[in-house]
Write an enzyme that holds these catalytic residues in place. Structure first.
Site, PDB file in Angstrom:
ATOM      1  N   LYS A   3     -27.657  17.302 -48.486  1.00 48.70           N
ATOM      2  CA  LYS A   3     -27.432  16.803 -47.003  1.00 48.70           C
ATOM      3  C   LYS A   3     -28.434  16.277 -46.428  1.00 48.70           C
ATOM      4  O   LYS A   3     -28.432  15.225 -45.434  1.00 48.70           O
ATOM      5  CB  LYS A   3     -26.444  17.910 -46.306  1.00 48.70           C
ATOM      6  CG  LYS A   3     -25.033  18.269 -47.089  1.00 48.70           C
ATOM      7  CD  LYS A   3     -24.089  17.191 -46.511  1.00 48.70           C
ATOM      8  CE  LYS A   3     -22.809  17.476 -47.474  1.00 48.70           C
ATOM      9  NZ  LYS A   3     -22.187  16.205 -47.455  1.00 48.70           N
ATOM     10  N   ASP A  55     -10.993   8.307 -52.715  1.00 47.66           N
ATOM     11  CA  ASP A  55     -11.343   9.561 -53.274  1.00 47.66           C
ATOM     12  C   ASP A  55     -11.272   9.561 -54.921  1.00 47.66           C
ATOM     13  O   ASP A  55     -10.392   8.748 -55.344  1.00 47.66           O
ATOM     14  CB  ASP A  55     -10.432  10.633 -52.881  1.00 47.66           C
ATOM     15  CG  ASP A  55     -10.951  11.923 -52.702  1.00 47.66           C
ATOM     16  OD1 ASP A  55     -11.130  12.681 -51.753  1.00 47.66           O
ATOM     17  OD2 ASP A  55     -11.127  12.738 -53.785  1.00 47.66           O
ATOM     18  N   TYR A 102     -27.269  21.922 -52.849  1.00 48.19           N
ATOM     19  CA  TYR A 102     -26.231  21.172 -52.040  1.00 48.19           C
ATOM     20  C   TYR A 102     -26.815  21.004 -50.635  1.00 48.19           C
ATOM     21  O   TYR A 102     -26.601  19.793 -50.194  1.00 48.19           O
ATOM     22  CB  TYR A 102     -25.179  22.148 -52.084  1.00 48.19           C
ATOM     23  CG  TYR A 102     -24.149  21.800 -50.748  1.00 48.19           C
ATOM     24  CD1 TYR A 102     -23.578  20.696 -50.773  1.00 48.19           C
ATOM     25  CD2 TYR A 102     -24.372  22.594 -49.622  1.00 48.19           C
ATOM     26  CE1 TYR A 102     -22.712  20.201 -49.706  1.00 48.19           C
ATOM     27  CE2 TYR A 102     -23.307  22.331 -48.427  1.00 48.19           C
ATOM     28  CZ  TYR A 102     -22.478  21.200 -48.488  1.00 48.19           C
ATOM     29  OH  TYR A 102     -21.773  20.894 -47.616  1.00 48.19           O
ATOM     30  N   SER A 123     -24.012  19.240 -42.381  1.00 48.12           N
ATOM     31  CA  SER A 123     -23.868  20.608 -42.339  1.00 48.12           C
ATOM     32  C   SER A 123     -24.895  21.459 -41.650  1.00 48.12           C
ATOM     33  O   SER A 123     -26.082  20.962 -41.807  1.00 48.12           O
ATOM     34  CB  SER A 123     -23.931  21.274 -43.922  1.00 48.12           C
ATOM     35  OG  SER A 123     -23.763  22.661 -43.949  1.00 48.12           O
TER      36      SER A 123
HETATM   37  P1  NAD Z   1     -13.336  18.713 -50.271  1.00 46.98           P
HETATM   38  O1  NAD Z   1     -14.052  19.150 -51.505  1.00 46.98           O
HETATM   39  O2  NAD Z   1     -12.141  19.425 -49.925  1.00 46.98           O
HETATM   40  O3  NAD Z   1     -13.260  17.141 -49.788  1.00 46.98           O
HETATM   41  C1  NAD Z   1     -14.370  16.248 -50.545  1.00 46.98           C
HETATM   42  C2  NAD Z   1     -13.597  15.132 -51.269  1.00 46.98           C
HETATM   43  O4  NAD Z   1     -14.558  14.260 -51.762  1.00 46.98           O
HETATM   44  C3  NAD Z   1     -12.742  15.491 -52.322  1.00 46.98           C
HETATM   45  O5  NAD Z   1     -11.387  15.135 -52.138  1.00 46.98           O
HETATM   46  C4  NAD Z   1     -13.470  15.040 -53.648  1.00 46.98           C
HETATM   47  O6  NAD Z   1     -12.344  15.002 -54.494  1.00 46.98           O
HETATM   48  C5  NAD Z   1     -14.079  13.883 -52.894  1.00 46.98           C
HETATM   49  N1  NAD Z   1     -15.302  13.389 -53.944  1.00 46.98           N
HETATM   50  C6  NAD Z   1     -16.308  14.127 -54.402  1.00 46.98           C
HETATM   51  N2  NAD Z   1     -16.977  13.354 -54.824  1.00 46.98           N
HETATM   52  C7  NAD Z   1     -16.868  12.111 -54.909  1.00 46.98           C
HETATM   53  C8  NAD Z   1     -17.120  10.982 -55.102  1.00 46.98           C
HETATM   54  N3  NAD Z   1     -18.284  10.724 -56.174  1.00 46.98           N
HETATM   55  N4  NAD Z   1     -16.408   9.896 -55.262  1.00 46.98           N
HETATM   56  C9  NAD Z   1     -15.157   9.864 -54.431  1.00 46.98           C
HETATM   57  N5  NAD Z   1     -14.745  11.161 -54.046  1.00 46.98           N
HETATM   58  C10 NAD Z   1     -15.547  12.388 -54.086  1.00 46.98           C
HETATM   59  O7  NAD Z   1     -14.551  19.175 -49.250  1.00 46.98           O
HETATM   60  P2  NAD Z   1     -14.482  19.246 -47.481  1.00 46.98           P
HETATM   61  O8  NAD Z   1     -14.659  20.740 -47.282  1.00 46.98           O
HETATM   62  O9  NAD Z   1     -13.169  18.425 -47.201  1.00 46.98           O
HETATM   63  O10 NAD Z   1     -15.796  18.686 -47.083  1.00 46.98           O
HETATM   64  C11 NAD Z   1     -15.871  17.340 -46.679  1.00 46.98           C
HETATM   65  C12 NAD Z   1     -17.282  17.091 -46.332  1.00 46.98           C
HETATM   66  O11 NAD Z   1     -17.658  18.136 -45.532  1.00 46.98           O
HETATM   67  C13 NAD Z   1     -18.365  17.227 -47.530  1.00 46.98           C
HETATM   68  O12 NAD Z   1     -19.163  16.294 -47.673  1.00 46.98           O
HETATM   69  C14 NAD Z   1     -19.078  18.784 -47.258  1.00 46.98           C
HETATM   70  O13 NAD Z   1     -20.163  18.672 -47.971  1.00 46.98           O
HETATM   71  C15 NAD Z   1     -19.142  18.606 -46.002  1.00 46.98           C
HETATM   72  N6  NAD Z   1     -19.064  19.950 -45.280  1.00 46.98           N
HETATM   73  C16 NAD Z   1     -18.170  20.790 -45.650  1.00 46.98           C
HETATM   74  C17 NAD Z   1     -18.173  22.354 -45.181  1.00 46.98           C
HETATM   75  C18 NAD Z   1     -17.114  23.119 -45.600  1.00 46.98           C
HETATM   76  O14 NAD Z   1     -17.409  24.560 -45.530  1.00 46.98           O
HETATM   77  N7  NAD Z   1     -16.028  22.917 -46.094  1.00 46.98           N
HETATM   78  C19 NAD Z   1     -19.242  22.476 -44.362  1.00 46.98           C
HETATM   79  C20 NAD Z   1     -20.482  21.648 -44.072  1.00 46.98           C
HETATM   80  C21 NAD Z   1     -20.320  20.422 -44.439  1.00 46.98           C
HETATM   81  C1  UD1 Z   2     -22.097  29.070 -47.077  1.00 48.48           C
HETATM   82  C2  UD1 Z   2     -23.610  28.471 -47.509  1.00 48.48           C
HETATM   83  C3  UD1 Z   2     -23.844  27.433 -46.895  1.00 48.48           C
HETATM   84  C4  UD1 Z   2     -22.811  26.330 -46.760  1.00 48.48           C
HETATM   85  C5  UD1 Z   2     -21.397  27.062 -46.138  1.00 48.48           C
HETATM   86  C6  UD1 Z   2     -20.313  26.144 -46.024  1.00 48.48           C
HETATM   87  C7  UD1 Z   2     -24.590  30.201 -48.893  1.00 48.48           C
HETATM   88  C8  UD1 Z   2     -25.884  31.274 -48.760  1.00 48.48           C
HETATM   89  N1  UD1 Z   2     -24.466  29.395 -47.756  1.00 48.48           N
HETATM   90  O1  UD1 Z   2     -22.667  29.386 -45.856  1.00 48.48           O
HETATM   91  O2  UD1 Z   2     -25.005  26.849 -47.492  1.00 48.48           O
HETATM   92  O3  UD1 Z   2     -23.019  25.372 -45.595  1.00 48.48           O
HETATM   93  O4  UD1 Z   2     -21.283  28.085 -47.054  1.00 48.48           O
HETATM   94  O5  UD1 Z   2     -19.440  26.803 -45.304  1.00 48.48           O
HETATM   95  O6  UD1 Z   2     -23.960  30.059 -49.715  1.00 48.48           O
HETATM   96  N2  UD1 Z   2     -18.815  36.921 -47.252  1.00 48.48           N
HETATM   97  C9  UD1 Z   2     -18.419  38.349 -47.771  1.00 48.48           C
HETATM   98  N3  UD1 Z   2     -17.889  38.203 -48.823  1.00 48.48           N
HETATM   99  C10 UD1 Z   2     -17.467  37.276 -49.615  1.00 48.48           C
HETATM  100  C11 UD1 Z   2     -17.793  36.005 -49.209  1.00 48.48           C
HETATM  101  C12 UD1 Z   2     -18.455  35.719 -47.938  1.00 48.48           C
HETATM  102  O7  UD1 Z   2     -18.945  39.211 -47.005  1.00 48.48           O
HETATM  103  O8  UD1 Z   2     -16.871  37.386 -50.731  1.00 48.48           O
HETATM  104  C13 UD1 Z   2     -19.606  36.879 -45.906  1.00 48.48           C
HETATM  105  C14 UD1 Z   2     -21.132  36.210 -46.068  1.00 48.48           C
HETATM  106  O9  UD1 Z   2     -21.867  37.223 -46.474  1.00 48.48           O
HETATM  107  C15 UD1 Z   2     -21.289  35.592 -45.066  1.00 48.48           C
HETATM  108  C16 UD1 Z   2     -19.912  35.011 -44.380  1.00 48.48           C
HETATM  109  O10 UD1 Z   2     -18.918  36.005 -44.984  1.00 48.48           O
HETATM  110  O11 UD1 Z   2     -21.836  36.527 -43.845  1.00 48.48           O
HETATM  111  C17 UD1 Z   2     -19.380  33.765 -44.605  1.00 48.48           C
HETATM  112  O12 UD1 Z   2     -19.608  33.191 -45.988  1.00 48.48           O
HETATM  113  P1  UD1 Z   2     -19.619  31.981 -46.383  1.00 48.48           P
HETATM  114  O13 UD1 Z   2     -18.206  31.532 -46.263  1.00 48.48           O
HETATM  115  O14 UD1 Z   2     -19.910  31.901 -48.065  1.00 48.48           O
HETATM  116  O15 UD1 Z   2     -20.464  30.898 -45.447  1.00 48.48           O
HETATM  117  P2  UD1 Z   2     -21.991  30.872 -45.121  1.00 48.48           P
HETATM  118  O16 UD1 Z   2     -22.695  32.007 -45.933  1.00 48.48           O
HETATM  119  O17 UD1 Z   2     -22.234  30.611 -43.633  1.00 48.48           O
END
Ligand code: NAD
Ligand code: UD1
Length: 341
Positions: A154, A31, A150, A124
């Site tokens: 992906k 990381d 973003y 995602s």
């Molecule tokens: P996070 O930010 O907690 O973890 C990602 C880690 O990657 C961090 O620790 C960051 O320091 C590290 N990182 C970023 N760029 C880097 C680089 N260039 N070199 C080395 N390390 C690097 O995020 P997360 O929620 O654990 O997400 C993990 C993965 O899952 C991500 O790819 C994210 O896009 C994907 N994802 C997350 C969600 C979500 O809602 N959390 C949803 C869909 C997909």
């Molecule tokens: C968002 C991103 C999506 C990403 C995902 C990661 C947008 C439009 N979409 O999705 O691309 O993959 O996060 O987890 O940003 N909400 C409230 N009040 C708030 C925040 C959120 O009402 O302050 C509602 C939103 O309208 C939504 C739900 O909570 O209906 C979930 O929101 P969020 O956690 O941002 O996730 P996504 O919208 O699903």
């Protein structure tokens, strides 16, 4: 197995590390610590009583990455590392494409050079784009109408991996499309602790509970859903972490794609109620207009993962809220509003 987790100190990576260490795999967490803290490694060790290796490298630093692969050998890489803030990606698209796409290419090149061709990639549900469907299945077209750089990063990485697998039959790749991960390990020792102002629902709820944000704004009450607020497929991060173990056990030649979700939609109002139930206190909230770019429902059809990976979610939103409260109690929090006991 000897496994490399890029982004291994992040929110999802750290939970996957716990599951894999519990199964006695050897782990290295790589990381750059841009969105996580090195203390996570100690917490993982505290939970599992096993110590993963940690190495601080930026995937954009190609020479260091190559040196690292020169001196280490892995059976499999799980690639979590990436930037994930949707709003920030709109403001800084080049930074996002560079970090996520170029960083991934650097990783895949290093893997290829060293003959490591088993990969699980954190994708995602955002790759499906904004469209009004009851549930998303893996065979649906991707790449259209994606709401942010973003999301497009992906999609691009998924396409690169499909091309890579087509060019060389030795690759075994699993693309995991996560829906909305929430919650944390029940110990409360690791969890999501984002830097800066969050935009996602759960981190905002947590900041309201800590008194760092006065109230939650519920965006939109006139959606075509039962209570008028949006439905999302919230998946407990421990279930999600276990999905990686399942994907690892069923890796096969070429590219396989799986939705990791519960298949159940929960509304924003229901999320607030679930948090209030877990904490026993009302969560300050108000109602606000729709957030631009939101759609009424984003729900997985997880049948393919259920069937082919023999994996399904076992934890509920209620479990996630309980675990979130445990995490909040253990985190340094501003307790001005005395919300967290
Ligand atoms: P996070 O930010 O907690 O973890 C990602 C880690 O990657 C961090 O620790 C960051 O320091 C590290 N990182 C970023 N760029 C880097 C680089 N260039 N070199 C080395 N390390 C690097 O995020 P997360 O929620 O654990 O997400 C993990 C993965 O899952 C991500 O790819 C994210 O896009 C994907 N994802 C997350 C969600 C979500 O809602 N959390 C949803 C869909 C997909
Ligand atoms: C968002 C991103 C999506 C990403 C995902 C990661 C947008 C439009 N979409 O999705 O691309 O993959 O996060 O987890 O940003 N909400 C409230 N009040 C708030 C925040 C959120 O009402 O302050 C509602 C939103 O309208 C939504 C739900 O909570 O209906 C979930 O929101 P969020 O956690 O941002 O996730 P996504 O919208 O699903």
């Amino acid at each position: 197995m000897n496994i490399l987790l890029t982004g291994g100190t992040g929110y999802i990576g750290s939970h996957a590390a716990v599951e894999l260490l519990n199964l006695s795999h050897d782990l290295t967490l790589l990381d750059n610590l841009s969105n996580s803290k090195p203390t996570v490694v100690e917490k993982i060790a505290e939970i599992t009583k096993k110590s993963p290796e940690f190495i601080k490298i930026d995937l954009l630093d190609e020479p260091s990455l190559n040196d690292f692969f020169q001196n280490h050998s892995f059976d499999l890489v799980i690639h979590f590392a990436g930037k994930k803030a949707v709003g920030e990606s709109v403001e800084k698209p080049l930074e996002y494409y560079e970090n996520n796409v170029k960083g991934s290419i650097n990783l895949f090149k290093a893997m290829s050079r060293h003959g490591i061709k088993k990969l699980i990639f954190s994708s995602s549900a955002t790759v499906y784009g904004m469209r009004d469907v009851e549930k998303f299945t893996e065979d649906m077209e991707t790449g259209m109408n994606i709401s942010s750089p973003y999301g497009r990063s992906k999609f691009m990485i998924e396409e690169i991996l499909k091309d890579l697998a087509a060019s060389d039959p030795d690759w075994q790749i699993s693309l995991l499309r996560y829906f909305n991960p929430i919650g944390n390990h029940p110990s409360g020792l690791i969890g999501e602790d984002p830097n800066g102002t969050p935009n996602n629902l759960m981190p905002i709820i947590m900041k309201v509970a800590k008194g760092e944000i006065p109230e939650l704004k519920i965006y939109g009450t006139d959606y075509d859903t039962e209570d008028g607020t949006c439905l999302r497929d919230y998946i407990h991060v421990v279930d999600l972490a276990k999905g990686h173990v399942a994907a690892m056990n069923y890796l096969s030649p070429g590219v396989s794609i799986y939705n990791l979700g519960s298949g159940v939609g929960t509304s924003v109002k229901e999320m607030v109620e679930a948090f209030e139930f877990a904490s026993g206190k009302p969560l300050p909230h108000s109602f606000a207009p729709r957030r631009p770019g939101d759609i009424a429902r984003i729900i997985a059809d997880p049948a393919k993962a259920n069937r082919e990976l023999n994996w399904r979610t076992t934890l509920s939103v209620k479990d996630a809220m309980k675990d979130t409260l445990t995490f909040l109690k253990k985190s340094p929090a501003s307790r001005e509003n005395n919300y967290i006991p």
